[in-house]
Motif scaffolding. Structure first.
Motif, PDB file in Angstrom:
ATOM      1  N   UNK A 210     119.146 -52.305 -38.549  1.00 13.07           N
ATOM      2  CA  UNK A 210     118.366 -52.651 -37.363  1.00 13.07           C
ATOM      3  C   UNK A 210     117.111 -51.815 -37.221  1.00 13.07           C
ATOM      4  N   UNK A 211     117.142 -50.598 -37.746  1.00 11.59           N
ATOM      5  CA  UNK A 211     116.029 -49.675 -37.530  1.00 11.59           C
ATOM      6  C   UNK A 211     115.743 -48.927 -38.826  1.00 11.59           C
ATOM      7  N   UNK A 212     114.506 -49.044 -39.315  1.00  8.32           N
ATOM      8  CA  UNK A 212     114.168 -48.445 -40.595  1.00  8.32           C
ATOM      9  C   UNK A 212     113.070 -47.397 -40.447  1.00  8.32           C
ATOM     10  N   UNK A 213     113.267 -46.274 -41.099  1.00  7.95           N
ATOM     11  CA  UNK A 213     112.204 -45.303 -41.312  1.00  7.95           C
ATOM     12  C   UNK A 213     112.201 -44.960 -42.791  1.00  7.95           C
ATOM     13  N   UNK A 214     111.073 -44.427 -43.285  1.00  6.90           N
ATOM     14  CA  UNK A 214     111.003 -44.100 -44.701  1.00  6.90           C
ATOM     15  C   UNK A 214     110.155 -42.858 -44.920  1.00  6.90           C
ATOM     16  N   UNK A 215     109.797 -42.608 -46.190  1.00 10.80           N
ATOM     17  CA  UNK A 215     109.103 -41.368 -46.538  1.00 10.80           C
ATOM     18  C   UNK A 215     107.696 -41.274 -45.959  1.00 10.80           C
ATOM     19  N   UNK A 216     107.193 -42.362 -45.418  1.00  6.05           N
ATOM     20  CA  UNK A 216     105.867 -42.336 -44.804  1.00  6.05           C
ATOM     21  C   UNK A 216     105.911 -41.988 -43.324  1.00  6.05           C
ATOM     22  N   UNK A 217     107.105 -41.819 -42.798  1.00  8.36           N
ATOM     23  CA  UNK A 217     107.248 -41.575 -41.363  1.00  8.36           C
ATOM     24  C   UNK A 217     107.326 -40.100 -41.028  1.00  8.36           C
ATOM     25  N   UNK A 218     106.858 -39.801 -39.815  1.00  8.89           N
ATOM     26  CA  UNK A 218     106.888 -38.443 -39.262  1.00  8.89           C
ATOM     27  C   UNK A 218     107.614 -38.504 -37.927  1.00  8.89           C
ATOM     28  N   UNK A 219     108.684 -37.732 -37.837  1.00  6.71           N
ATOM     29  CA  UNK A 219     109.597 -37.787 -36.698  1.00  6.71           C
ATOM     30  C   UNK A 219     109.494 -36.496 -35.904  1.00  6.71           C
ATOM     31  N   UNK A 220     109.364 -36.601 -34.591  1.00  6.76           N
ATOM     32  CA  UNK A 220     109.315 -35.408 -33.752  1.00  6.76           C
ATOM     33  C   UNK A 220     110.730 -35.058 -33.302  1.00  6.76           C
ATOM     34  N   UNK A 221     111.098 -33.790 -33.452  1.00  4.54           N
ATOM     35  CA  UNK A 221     112.464 -33.342 -33.170  1.00  4.54           C
ATOM     36  C   UNK A 221     112.489 -32.450 -31.947  1.00  4.54           C
ATOM     37  N   UNK A 222     112.620 -33.078 -30.772  1.00  8.05           N
ATOM     38  CA  UNK A 222     112.774 -32.320 -29.530  1.00  8.05           C
ATOM     39  C   UNK A 222     114.209 -32.406 -29.010  1.00  8.05           C
ATOM     40  N   UNK A 223     114.944 -33.425 -29.426  1.00  4.22           N
ATOM     41  CA  UNK A 223     116.355 -33.483 -29.059  1.00  4.22           C
ATOM     42  C   UNK A 223     117.088 -32.348 -29.763  1.00  4.22           C
ATOM     43  N   UNK A 224     118.072 -31.750 -29.119  1.00  4.11           N
ATOM     44  CA  UNK A 224     118.799 -30.651 -29.767  1.00  4.11           C
ATOM     45  C   UNK A 224     119.644 -31.134 -30.929  1.00  4.11           C
ATOM     46  N   UNK A 225     119.570 -30.414 -32.039  1.00  2.00           N
ATOM     47  CA  UNK A 225     120.352 -30.769 -33.223  1.00  2.00           C
ATOM     48  C   UNK A 225     121.853 -30.619 -32.989  1.00  2.00           C
ATOM     49  N   UNK A 232     122.256 -36.892 -35.635  1.00  2.00           N
ATOM     50  CA  UNK A 232     122.222 -38.130 -36.406  1.00  2.00           C
ATOM     51  C   UNK A 232     120.799 -38.641 -36.613  1.00  2.00           C
ATOM     52  N   UNK A 233     120.034 -38.761 -35.532  1.00  2.00           N
ATOM     53  CA  UNK A 233     118.703 -39.367 -35.626  1.00  2.00           C
ATOM     54  C   UNK A 233     117.693 -38.473 -36.318  1.00  2.00           C
ATOM     55  N   UNK A 234     117.742 -37.167 -36.037  1.00  2.00           N
ATOM     56  CA  UNK A 234     116.685 -36.264 -36.475  1.00  2.00           C
ATOM     57  C   UNK A 234     117.032 -35.474 -37.727  1.00  2.00           C
ATOM     58  N   UNK A 235     118.308 -35.389 -38.045  1.00  6.56           N
ATOM     59  CA  UNK A 235     118.717 -34.648 -39.240  1.00  6.56           C
ATOM     60  C   UNK A 235     119.261 -35.640 -40.272  1.00  6.56           C
ATOM     61  N   UNK A 236     120.443 -36.177 -40.043  1.00  3.85           N
ATOM     62  CA  UNK A 236     121.069 -37.031 -41.052  1.00  3.85           C
ATOM     63  C   UNK A 236     120.214 -38.243 -41.423  1.00  3.85           C
TER      64      UNK A 236
END
Length: 526
Positions: A210-225, A232-236
């Motif tokens: 349903x939701x795809x990201x790839x090597x061209x994406x940049x993700x902001x990590x403000x949610x606690x790991x 799940x979303x920001x690490x795995x």
């Protein structure tokens, strides 16, 4: 009735989580995997994979093996995934601890999880030391504290790095536990949620449909790991897909907004409090967010008006997701490009996921279109609560249905909506009142920055809705005006009957309102 996903089923992934996530690390070897936004320090995929192997060998040399629990007590850092995957590579399990936890809370989790080792950071070392001392006093066990940086009297976790192979062992992805986060579930005290390698890896594949990201994406990590949403979303998921993760050790408004623009963030995963910022903060209108393509909000209910406001202001696709720690964590997600979904829905069932809506009183399925408790069945359902078989049986029944404790409904197009939690519903003279509905109305007032609603008893011992209100800076509003604002938009039985102005709404790191704290404070309030 049983609701099934409209998407094709996915194959169960029986792989160790470290192998599944870092399987393409060699192909991405020179690409940045994790970037510390405060220092600029970067770990490439090649460096990340090498550190994981070296630390796994070091942990094995320290005696950490299959089934041993390592407690990770840390804010977001670029070393977080190193410690996570090194532990699972050595055969161990990671239990994550909140950086905001008190020594007593930490000690309780260390004891309950039977942790062998603790990894912390210098900024949290006093709490860690106090917790370990409590464990020693209560159990006689000593737990060594390693640190990710440096602290007097403690070894650095990087000092364990060593070349060499990790001892071989048999790992059953369907049975062996990879992570042990803690959740209160539908009721009671926090419990260790046993999530297997299969749970985590398969849930990534369910979401990928349903939701795809790839090597061209940049993700902001403000949610606690340490929280399952962030883990799940920001690490795995982000690392499995080859994206670059911009790591914030804590949420700072200025740093968040600066990073969105400067780092050309393409995907943001947030909780509702951040949506308030995106909708109302004046600085947002001055940012160049042309790279931002997708914002996904989860962890707590999001009002339709707030979702629409952010979508209009940013001009990007906004979607919601739903799940819980016990679901690894996702069961519903707004699919990329599915723009015809109504705002405030949490999307559709993930592939290989089934659901029921059940009357929490009778235990019978509700009629089509009616709200009921959401029950979920699928490969993402937890193995159980660690050391708590009775609690497990109370949450996951004999047929494998996980009783979420959340009230939801589904429309004729398969769009799912979460109304509220079973235990949070207010019963006013026999009528059910959902706090989330009243909170959304309160937040629509321009003078109200934040709000929460709970049930309290009046003079006649009826449960009535009470609002806790945080005023916007420089704003002024009376109790009567608050009541009138809500009263004009709801049925009489839903009216706010009590109002209290407070400085801040207590919330977990995930963004969920800590209603229990508000309830516990009621007897002592004037």
């Amino acid at each position: 009735m049983i609701y099934k996903s409209k998407y094709p089923e996915v194959a169960v992934v029986d792989r160790p989580v470290h192998e599944w996530v870092l399987g393409e690390a060699a192909r991405h070897a020179t690409r940045p995997a994790m970037v510390d936004v405060s220092s600029g320090r970067t770990l490439t995929y090649g460096e990340l994979a090498a550190l994981v192997r070296q630390l796994a060998a070091g942990l094995a040399a320290e005696g950490i093996g299959k089934g041993d629990v390592v407690a990770l007590h840390s804010p977001n850092t670029i070393l977080f995934p190193v410690i996570l995957y090194a532990t699972t590579t050595a055969g161990g399990t990671v239990t994550t601890l909140s950086p905001l936890a008190t020594p007593a809370e930490i000690a309780k989790q260390l004891i309950d999880a039977e942790a062998r080792l603790m990894v912390s950071v210098s900024a949290l070392i006093e709490s860690a030391r106090a917790a370990v001392e409590l464990v020693r006093r209560q159990t006689g066990r000593d737990i060594e504290i390693l640190v990710c940086d440096t602290a007097d009297g403690h070894r650095s976790v990087l000092g364990l790095l060593r070349d060499g192979d990790v001892p071989t062992f048999e790992l059953d992805p369907a049975v062996d536990v990879a992570v042990l986060p803690y959740s209160s579930g539908t009721t009671g005290v926090p419990k260790g949620v046993m999530l297997t390698h299969r749970n985590l890896c398969t849930n990534l594949e369910q979401m990928n449909g349903l939701h795809r990201i790839d090597e061209n994406d940049r993700v902001i990590a403000i949610l606690p790991f340490f929280h399952i949403f962030g883990l799940t979303a920001l690490v795995n998921n982000a690392l499995h897909r080859g994206a670059t993760v911009y790591v914030h050790s804590r949420f700072d408004l200025d740093a968040f907004l600066t990073s969105l623009e400067r780092d050309r963030i393409t995907h943001a995963y947030v909780a509702p409090p951040v949506m308030l910022v995106l909708a109302k903060h004046p600085a947002v209108g001055n940012l160049d967010l042309s790279h931002l393509r997708r914002v996904i909000c989860a962890a707590a209910p999001l009002d339709a008006g707030l979702q629409a406001a952010v979508a209009d202001r940013l001009g990007v696709e906004i979607g919601q997701a739903y799940g819980m720690t016990e679901l690894s964590p996702a069961s519903h997600l707004h699919a990329d490009g599915n723009l015809d979904e109504p705002v405030a829905c949490v999307g559709h069932l993930l592939p290989s996921t089934r659901a029921r809506l059940v009357d929490p009183v009778t235990g019978l399925d509700v009629a089509a279109g009616q709200p009921g408790e959401v029950w979920i069945q699928g490969p993402q359902v937890m193995k159980g609560y660690f050391g708590r078989p009775e609690d497990t049986d109370a949450t996951v029944d004999a047929d494998g249905w996980l009783h979420t404790g959340d009230i939801g409904r589904v429309d004729e197009n398969g769009n799912w909506f979460i109304v509220d939690r079973v235990k949070e519903l207010i019963k006013y003279k026999g009528y059910q009142v959902a706090p989330a509905e009243l909170e959304a109305i309160l937040l629509s007032h321009p003078h109200i920055a934040d709000a929460a609603v709970i049930g309290v008893n009046d003079e006649e011992n009826n449960e009535v809705p009470k609002a806790f209100v945080v005023l916007a800076p420089g704003a002024s509003i009376t109790v009567d005006e608050v009541m009138a604002h809500v009263g004009g938009q709801v049925a009489p039985y839903k009216k706010i009957r009590r109002v209290e102005f407070i400085e801040a709404i207590p919330k977990a790191a995930s963004g969920k309102i800590l209603r229990r704290q508000l309830r516990e404070g009621e007897p002592t309030r004037p």
